[in-house]
Design a protein around this motif. Structure first.
Motif, PDB file in Angstrom:
ATOM      1  N   ALA A 135     -35.209  51.364  90.090  1.00  0.00           N
ATOM      2  CA  ALA A 135     -35.377  52.585  89.290  1.00  0.00           C
ATOM      3  C   ALA A 135     -36.674  53.305  89.652  1.00  0.00           C
ATOM      4  O   ALA A 135     -36.802  54.510  89.436  1.00  0.00           O
ATOM      5  CB  ALA A 135     -35.362  52.238  87.797  1.00  0.00           C
ATOM      6  N   CYS A 136     -37.633  52.568  90.198  1.00  0.00           N
ATOM      7  CA  CYS A 136     -38.898  53.182  90.608  1.00  0.00           C
ATOM      8  C   CYS A 136     -38.879  53.585  92.082  1.00  0.00           C
ATOM      9  O   CYS A 136     -39.904  54.022  92.617  1.00  0.00           O
ATOM     10  CB  CYS A 136     -40.067  52.246  90.314  1.00  0.00           C
ATOM     11  SG  CYS A 136     -40.314  52.013  88.544  1.00  0.00           S
ATOM     12  N   GLY A 137     -37.727  53.398  92.717  1.00  0.00           N
ATOM     13  CA  GLY A 137     -37.584  53.894  94.081  1.00  0.00           C
ATOM     14  C   GLY A 137     -38.357  53.111  95.124  1.00  0.00           C
ATOM     15  O   GLY A 137     -38.726  53.655  96.160  1.00  0.00           O
ATOM     16  N   ARG A 138     -38.611  51.828  94.864  1.00  0.00           N
ATOM     17  CA  ARG A 138     -39.323  51.032  95.868  1.00  0.00           C
ATOM     18  C   ARG A 138     -38.492  50.963  97.159  1.00  0.00           C
ATOM     19  O   ARG A 138     -37.266  51.010  97.107  1.00  0.00           O
ATOM     20  CB  ARG A 138     -39.579  49.610  95.328  1.00  0.00           C
ATOM     21  CG  ARG A 138     -40.418  49.541  94.055  1.00  0.00           C
ATOM     22  CD  ARG A 138     -41.839  50.027  94.261  1.00  0.00           C
ATOM     23  NE  ARG A 138     -42.539  49.220  95.245  1.00  0.00           N
ATOM     24  CZ  ARG A 138     -43.520  49.678  96.057  1.00  0.00           C
ATOM     25  NH1 ARG A 138     -43.874  50.941  96.017  1.00  0.00           N
ATOM     26  NH2 ARG A 138     -44.111  48.866  96.905  1.00  0.00           N
ATOM     27  N   PRO A 139     -39.162  50.845  98.300  1.00  0.00           N
ATOM     28  CA  PRO A 139     -38.437  50.889  99.590  1.00  0.00           C
ATOM     29  C   PRO A 139     -37.689  49.596  99.871  1.00  0.00           C
ATOM     30  O   PRO A 139     -38.161  48.730 100.598  1.00  0.00           O
ATOM     31  CB  PRO A 139     -39.562  51.118 100.609  1.00  0.00           C
ATOM     32  CG  PRO A 139     -40.786  50.577  99.960  1.00  0.00           C
ATOM     33  CD  PRO A 139     -40.624  50.775  98.476  1.00  0.00           C
ATOM     34  N   ASP A 190     -35.279  51.967 104.659  1.00  0.00           N
ATOM     35  CA  ASP A 190     -36.567  52.285 104.027  1.00  0.00           C
ATOM     36  C   ASP A 190     -37.750  51.659 104.753  1.00  0.00           C
ATOM     37  O   ASP A 190     -38.900  51.854 104.352  1.00  0.00           O
ATOM     38  CB  ASP A 190     -36.566  51.830 102.557  1.00  0.00           C
ATOM     39  CG  ASP A 190     -35.582  52.634 101.723  1.00  0.00           C
ATOM     40  OD1 ASP A 190     -35.087  53.656 102.227  1.00  0.00           O
ATOM     41  OD2 ASP A 190     -35.308  52.221 100.574  1.00  0.00           O
ATOM     42  N   PHE A 217     -27.722  54.974 111.613  1.00  0.00           N
ATOM     43  CA  PHE A 217     -27.431  55.418 110.243  1.00  0.00           C
ATOM     44  C   PHE A 217     -26.287  56.421 110.347  1.00  0.00           C
ATOM     45  O   PHE A 217     -26.449  57.492 110.921  1.00  0.00           O
ATOM     46  CB  PHE A 217     -28.687  56.078 109.652  1.00  0.00           C
ATOM     47  CG  PHE A 217     -28.544  56.529 108.216  1.00  0.00           C
ATOM     48  CD1 PHE A 217     -28.652  55.622 107.169  1.00  0.00           C
ATOM     49  CD2 PHE A 217     -28.318  57.867 107.908  1.00  0.00           C
ATOM     50  CE1 PHE A 217     -28.541  56.031 105.849  1.00  0.00           C
ATOM     51  CE2 PHE A 217     -28.197  58.292 106.584  1.00  0.00           C
ATOM     52  CZ  PHE A 217     -28.316  57.367 105.547  1.00  0.00           C
ATOM     53  N   ARG A 242     -39.354  61.614 103.187  1.00  0.00           N
ATOM     54  CA  ARG A 242     -39.222  60.234 103.663  1.00  0.00           C
ATOM     55  C   ARG A 242     -40.312  59.916 104.689  1.00  0.00           C
ATOM     56  O   ARG A 242     -40.850  58.819 104.699  1.00  0.00           O
ATOM     57  CB  ARG A 242     -37.819  59.978 104.231  1.00  0.00           C
ATOM     58  CG  ARG A 242     -36.772  59.814 103.117  1.00  0.00           C
ATOM     59  CD  ARG A 242     -35.411  59.356 103.645  1.00  0.00           C
ATOM     60  NE  ARG A 242     -35.425  58.006 104.203  1.00  0.00           N
ATOM     61  CZ  ARG A 242     -35.258  56.877 103.520  1.00  0.00           C
ATOM     62  NH1 ARG A 242     -35.032  56.932 102.226  1.00  0.00           N
ATOM     63  NH2 ARG A 242     -35.277  55.711 104.132  1.00  0.00           N
ATOM     64  N   LYS A 302     -39.612  56.852 100.015  1.00  0.00           N
ATOM     65  CA  LYS A 302     -38.317  56.297 100.406  1.00  0.00           C
ATOM     66  C   LYS A 302     -37.303  56.287  99.270  1.00  0.00           C
ATOM     67  O   LYS A 302     -36.148  55.913  99.473  1.00  0.00           O
ATOM     68  CB  LYS A 302     -38.496  54.870 100.949  1.00  0.00           C
ATOM     69  CG  LYS A 302     -39.498  54.754 102.086  1.00  0.00           C
ATOM     70  CD  LYS A 302     -39.073  55.514 103.323  1.00  0.00           C
ATOM     71  CE  LYS A 302     -39.988  55.157 104.502  1.00  0.00           C
ATOM     72  NZ  LYS A 302     -39.796  56.085 105.644  1.00  0.00           N
ATOM     73  N   SER A 303     -37.736  56.682  98.082  1.00  0.00           N
ATOM     74  CA  SER A 303     -36.766  56.779  96.989  1.00  0.00           C
ATOM     75  C   SER A 303     -35.788  57.913  97.236  1.00  0.00           C
ATOM     76  O   SER A 303     -34.708  57.955  96.642  1.00  0.00           O
ATOM     77  CB  SER A 303     -37.486  57.044  95.662  1.00  0.00           C
ATOM     78  OG  SER A 303     -37.957  58.387  95.619  1.00  0.00           O
ATOM     79  N   LYS A 330     -33.030  59.468  98.894  1.00  0.00           N
ATOM     80  CA  LYS A 330     -31.978  58.841  99.692  1.00  0.00           C
ATOM     81  C   LYS A 330     -31.039  59.867 100.305  1.00  0.00           C
ATOM     82  O   LYS A 330     -30.677  60.848  99.653  1.00  0.00           O
ATOM     83  CB  LYS A 330     -31.139  57.911  98.800  1.00  0.00           C
ATOM     84  CG  LYS A 330     -31.942  56.776  98.184  1.00  0.00           C
ATOM     85  CD  LYS A 330     -32.306  55.745  99.231  1.00  0.00           C
ATOM     86  CE  LYS A 330     -32.941  54.516  98.657  1.00  0.00           C
ATOM     87  NZ  LYS A 330     -34.319  54.315  99.114  1.00  0.00           N
ATOM     88  N   GLU A 331     -30.592  59.566 101.509  1.00  0.00           N
ATOM     89  CA  GLU A 331     -29.550  60.399 102.105  1.00  0.00           C
ATOM     90  C   GLU A 331     -28.192  59.744 101.887  1.00  0.00           C
ATOM     91  O   GLU A 331     -27.976  58.602 102.281  1.00  0.00           O
ATOM     92  CB  GLU A 331     -29.791  60.580 103.607  1.00  0.00           C
ATOM     93  CG  GLU A 331     -28.696  61.421 104.239  1.00  0.00           C
ATOM     94  CD  GLU A 331     -28.960  61.797 105.695  1.00  0.00           C
ATOM     95  OE1 GLU A 331     -30.121  61.715 106.140  1.00  0.00           O
ATOM     96  OE2 GLU A 331     -27.988  62.184 106.372  1.00  0.00           O
ATOM     97  N   VAL A 339     -39.190  60.105  92.376  1.00  0.00           N
ATOM     98  CA  VAL A 339     -39.191  59.047  91.366  1.00  0.00           C
ATOM     99  C   VAL A 339     -40.465  58.200  91.452  1.00  0.00           C
ATOM    100  O   VAL A 339     -40.941  57.664  90.448  1.00  0.00           O
ATOM    101  CB  VAL A 339     -37.887  58.233  91.487  1.00  0.00           C
ATOM    102  CG1 VAL A 339     -38.154  56.757  91.623  1.00  0.00           C
ATOM    103  CG2 VAL A 339     -36.990  58.501  90.293  1.00  0.00           C
ATOM    104  N   GLU A 340     -41.039  58.138  92.657  1.00  0.00           N
ATOM    105  CA  GLU A 340     -42.319  57.419  92.803  1.00  0.00           C
ATOM    106  C   GLU A 340     -43.395  58.044  91.906  1.00  0.00           C
ATOM    107  O   GLU A 340     -44.342  57.366  91.489  1.00  0.00           O
ATOM    108  CB  GLU A 340     -42.810  57.451  94.252  1.00  0.00           C
ATOM    109  CG  GLU A 340     -42.056  56.538  95.217  1.00  0.00           C
ATOM    110  CD  GLU A 340     -40.914  57.240  95.932  1.00  0.00           C
ATOM    111  OE1 GLU A 340     -40.446  58.285  95.416  1.00  0.00           O
ATOM    112  OE2 GLU A 340     -40.488  56.745  96.991  1.00  0.00           O
TER     113      GLU A 340
END
Lengths: 772, 162
Positions: A24-28, A33, A284, B32, B37-38, B40-41, B78-79
């Motif tokens: 939820a905190c967007g950690r890589p 990432d 990707f 990014r 990195k939160s 996202k693609e 979000v970070e």
């Protein structure tokens, strides 16, 4: 070194998901990432033809593009037949695939791969690879592929395990039990239905991706969004000729799987590019590549014929399935078997049963593993058929189910006759609360009231429908998972599992199982999963296996560790092990009432006396596959003027044994139900006359949004599965088996027409209404 | 980096940034590369919402927003909302409600929800559903996401947001 001893995280509690807050905190935490400065970009060249021979391929111009490091194609890569299916060993899917072939078999098939310094250089190189194709006649339907004189899709001599390549049959099955003809002749009511499920896709929000690089010791590391890290290692080892000890596969957090990432698609390509260049390679996929070139559900045509006695007792059941395997046979045979093996045991009263079918190659995208895995295809036909049978008998569809479904202590000959791609094993259903599921679901939707009084408002007609389903928990005799638990010197623990959390929350569930045995809160256990260097073997996340199979392994390991803790505590306390109990962070003597804290145990074992590592590894082989059960009820509104179907309300009541983490279990059901609603109303990959996918974006290929979703009520009806860890069974897949037939049956109740070809689009509904 | 590159100034999560961007670079790519990195693609074409960020408090899809567009403006990811040790109530609500499964859509969902609640602190479930229509989730079936937003809204009305 004080340790919190209050026990919080235990079985049956909604503890915070162990990775929840960091996500939820967007950690890589995801594959892409992690930055690898200087990594090459890997891209793939796809076939524009549905079926063609590659006469020649010339990459010389592409290789001269500045920044291009490597181009791979059939001319410079060894030819090793394999399957991308990502299954255990021996692999049940045919070896009908090679990394790069001289022949392409669908629009989107892999022709070549490029590694370059930049996206632009890679794109440029893809444009400059000269491929001369000789187009071959192509077939897109199973009928066309089976017709005499049809082009043979797999005419390569080195393929293995194909049922009948010359007739384009990837796999086939025919299992008769009793005497079907006699069964139908003895039946008082007979119905027959044919249902179709089209090509559709998993649509994980995270596209397929991988990074392959060599570490400081020259070992190949594959960081991948995969459901099966150990199978990836085995398959890459074989394809690249690298010994297993030189390969490490790491699965970080993964952005959804649903079966699509069981397929080993990108890892061998990225690894081959990395091996050839000695550089790190990132791949990707774009959303378009995912939709066009990866994997789909197994599209199915399923016919069901049911015969019953006047009182509603099923007497004869015939189920026939034809799957469109697409260009390659990954998962076709095993999914085909599951159409029957996962659906037919539900109604075990029928004495005469036959299941037969085939999976047929065509020049369309490859259908693979998809949540449900044949069960949803089987139940679509079976449950629509049951609705028709109830109508014919003048019975309530609910009563017909109650009369016929399997009960605890009962078995079905299907368990023994049908496994996954081969014979199965006999099995008794030890836990089943389908009856309660049906009753509570009926009450919540207002079944009897709404069946009696059909509502109509203007052009909108309302109706209610139901369906039942079951699944399994792992693959009997095949699936093995292992777990290691190590105690730290402060009394905390490390749980190392090969099991693969796809976002399902299995890391949390497994930690809860360990915490329950070890008498500590979940926070005292750090979970590390899915790394072939550091975690013990696990088959991976598929076949609804993790809670049951990997969970049982964790249970065993935790019990062994508990035994070691009691031994050390007995050394400290001077009591016999049998007099000690482990609870709430300490070991208490039943004799003296004296207690020793867990940290003291860990500390002593590490530093004080008779030092040793407290820890254990245990494994569990799936001994049987206890089915979870579910009842699905929905209310739909059908606009008789436009054919639009709206699901107004959905109730799912499921027996997954003891829910280790009820909220996560509910989440599995809700996600699966909505995916099923997507299959029922929205989702279909469509193809041009040349076999090219035409809906290549989320704009054209719609999946349910928050606004499309009805109010869903989720009810967990507990049972205690005696073979499960703390009574648990699986829950990941069963929820997708019911929505399509339940919605079809509700539409029938609303407007009196049977929709059997999913998705039930306005066009199809209108057409059915007009033909009524 | 070429001469065509542009230098821009903007505020990212409360910190000033002075960065060089490439012509045509997307905000997603810029963020990014700055370590966010939160972001996202999921589709690259503005259809899934996984790349949602706040631009001057409005939810935008960073994959179809030019990086150049944020010059002199405020971007929140979000970070910037909270950290693991000190999460924002919305982030806590998502975890508590069971709204996080794989977590890939979560940052975008949270930011879109943040934008909704700054506009409408007392939304109905239906309003939440229609506001989140541009953010796809394949795991949860949305039910627990809607519950999370309603809980966070309640906390906000009770003055529990910072």
């Amino acid at each position: 070194m004080a340790v919190e001893s209050k026990r919080k995280g235990v079985v049956g509690e909604n503890v915070p998901k162990v990775d929840g807050i960091s996500l939820a905190c967007g950690r890589p935490k995801f594959t892409m990432d992690m930055d690898f400065p200087g990594a090459l970009i890997g891209r793939i060249l796809y076939s524009p033809h549905a079926h063609a021979e590659i006469v020649s391929i010339d990459a010389s111009e592409a290789e001269r593009v500045p920044g291009v490091a490597c181009v791979l194609h059939f001319g410079n890569v060894p030819r090793i037949p394999f399957t991308t299916a990502g299954q255990g060993w021996p692999e049940p899917s045919p070896y009908d695939t090679v990394l790069f072939d001289r022949k392409v078999r669908y629009v989107g098939d892999r022709v070549a791969a490029v590694a370059a310094e930049t996206e632009e250089a890679a794109e440029e190189a893809l444009r400059l690879i000269k491929v001369e194709y000789k187009a071959l006649p192509a077939v897109f339907t199973t009928d066309a592929a089976l017709a005499p004189g049809a082009p043979v899709i797999h005419d390569e001599p080195d393929a293995e395990g194909i049922y009948e390549a010359q007739r384009n049959i990837a796999a086939a099955v025919d299992v008769p039990i009793g005497d079907l003809e006699e069964g139908f002749s003895e039946s008082d009511a007979i119905v027959e239905a044919t249902c179709e499920l089209p090509f559709s896709q998993h649509c994980t929000l995270e596209p397929h991706c991988v990074i392959a690089y060599f570490d400081e010791d020259g070992r190949l590391v594959i960081r991948s969004s995969t459901q099966v890290p150990f199978h990836v290692r085995r398959i890459v080892s074989r394809l690249l000729g690298l010994p297993m000890e030189r390969i490490r596969v790491v699965k970080p957090r993964i952005g959804g799987g649903f079966g699509s990432k069981q397929e080993v698609l990108l890892e061998p390509v990225a690894a081959a590019l990395a091996l050839r260049t000695g550089r790190a390679v990132r791949m990707f996929l774009t959303r378009e590549e995912v939709l066009v070139s990866t994997r789909t559900i197994q599209p199915a045509w399923v016919r069901v014929k049911l015969g019953a006695k006047r009182d509603g007792t099923l007497h004869a059941v015939e189920l026939e399935a034809t799957l469109n395997a697409g260009a390659y046979g990954a998962h076709s045979g095993t999914t085909l078997y599951n159409v029957g093996s996962k659906s037919l045991p539900l109604y075990n009263k029928a004495r005469h049963v036959r299941f037969h079918g085939k999976a047929v190659y065509t020049n369309l995208p490859v259908s693979g593993a998809y949540r449900g895995y044949g069960a949803n295809q089987g139940f679509l036909a079976l449950e629509v058929g049951m609705d028709m049978l109830a109508e014919k008998l003048g019975m309530d569809p609910l009563e017909l189910r109650l009369k016929n479904h399997i009960q605890p202590g009962e078995t079905s000959p299907i368990f023994e006759r049908l496994g996954e791609g081969r014979e199965g094993k006999p099995q008794i259903v030890r836990s089943c609360a389908l009856e309660e599921c049906l009753k509570v679901g009926a009450e919540r939707i207002g079944w009897y009231e709404k069946r009696r009084n059909r509502r109509r408002e203007g052009t909108w007609a309302y109706g209610v429908g139901l369906a039942c389903a079951m699944q399994g928990s792992g693959i009997t005799g095949v699936d093995m998972g292992a777990a290691t638990i190590l105690m730290n010197e402060d009394g905390s623990f490390r749980l190392l599992v090969g099991a693969t959390d796809l976002g399902t929350g299995s890391d949390t569930v497994l930690a809860q199982i360990a915490a329950e045995v070890l008498g500590v809160p979940v926070e005292r256990i750090s979970v590390y999963s899915s790394d072939t260097d550091f975690t013990p073997f696990d088959k991976g996340a598929y076949a609804s296996s993790t809670t049951y199979v990997s969970g049982n392994a964790v249970l065993k390991a935790a019990q062994e560790v508990k035994g070691q803790i009691l031994e050390v505590a007995s050394e400290i306390l001077g009591d016999q092990v049998g007099e000690l109990a482990l609870q709430e962070g300490k070991v208490v003597s039943g004799r003296s009432g004296r207690a020793v804290e867990l940290w003291e145990v860990g500390h002593r074992a590490a530093y004080v006396a008779n030092q040793r590592q407290i820890g254990a590894t245990a494994s569990f082989l799936c001994p049987e596959s206890p089915p979870p059960f579910a009842a699905f009820f929905c209310e739909v509104a059908v606009d008789t003027e436009t054919g639009v179907v709206r699901v107004e309300r959905f109730v799912v009541a499921a027996d997954c044994g003891v829910a280790i983490h009820p909220k996560l279990a509910e989440g599995q059901l809700e996600g699966a139900v909505v995916q099923g609603i997507g299959q029922a109303l929205l989702e279909e990959l469509r193809f041009s006359e040349r076999g090219s996918c035409v809906n290549r974006t989320f704009f054209d290929y719609r999946i349910p949004t928050a606004a499309d979703v009805p109010e869903i009520e989720t009810i967990l009806v507990p049972t205690e599965e005696p073979t499960g860890p703390f009574g648990a069974k699986s829950v990941a897949e069963v929820g997708i088996d019911g929505p399509v037939p339940a919605i079809s049956n509700a539409i029938h109740h609303a407007v009196g027409v049977r929709l059997t070809q999913a998705p039930f689009t306005p066009e199809r509904v209108l057409k059915a209404l007009r033909e009524r | 980096m070429t001469d065509a590159n542009l230098k821009i100034y903007f505020e990212l999560n409360g910190e000033e940034q002075y960065v060089e961007i490439e012509p045509g670079e997307s905000l997603l790519s810029l963020l990014r590369s700055l370590g966010m990195k939160s972001v996202k693609e999921g589709c690259g074409t503005g259809e899934c919402g996984a790349c949602t960020v706040l631009l001057d408090g409005r939810a935008v899809r960073s994959c179809i927003t030019f990086a150049a567009k944020v010059r002199g403006r405020k971007v929140t990811t979000v970070e910037g909302l909270g950290t693991v040790d000190n999460p924002h109530p919305l982030q806590e609500a998502f975890v508590k409600a069971g709204a996080v499964q794989c977590g890939y859509c979560t940052p975008g969902m949270i930011l879109t929800s943040y934008a909704l609640l700054s506009r409408n602190p007392n939304p109905t479930a239906k309003e939440v559903r229609s506001y989140l229509v541009g953010n796809l989730c394949r795991c949860t079936g949305y039910k627990k996401i809607v519950e999370a937003v309603l809980v966070a809204a309640e906390w906000k009305r009770e003055g529990k947001w910072r």
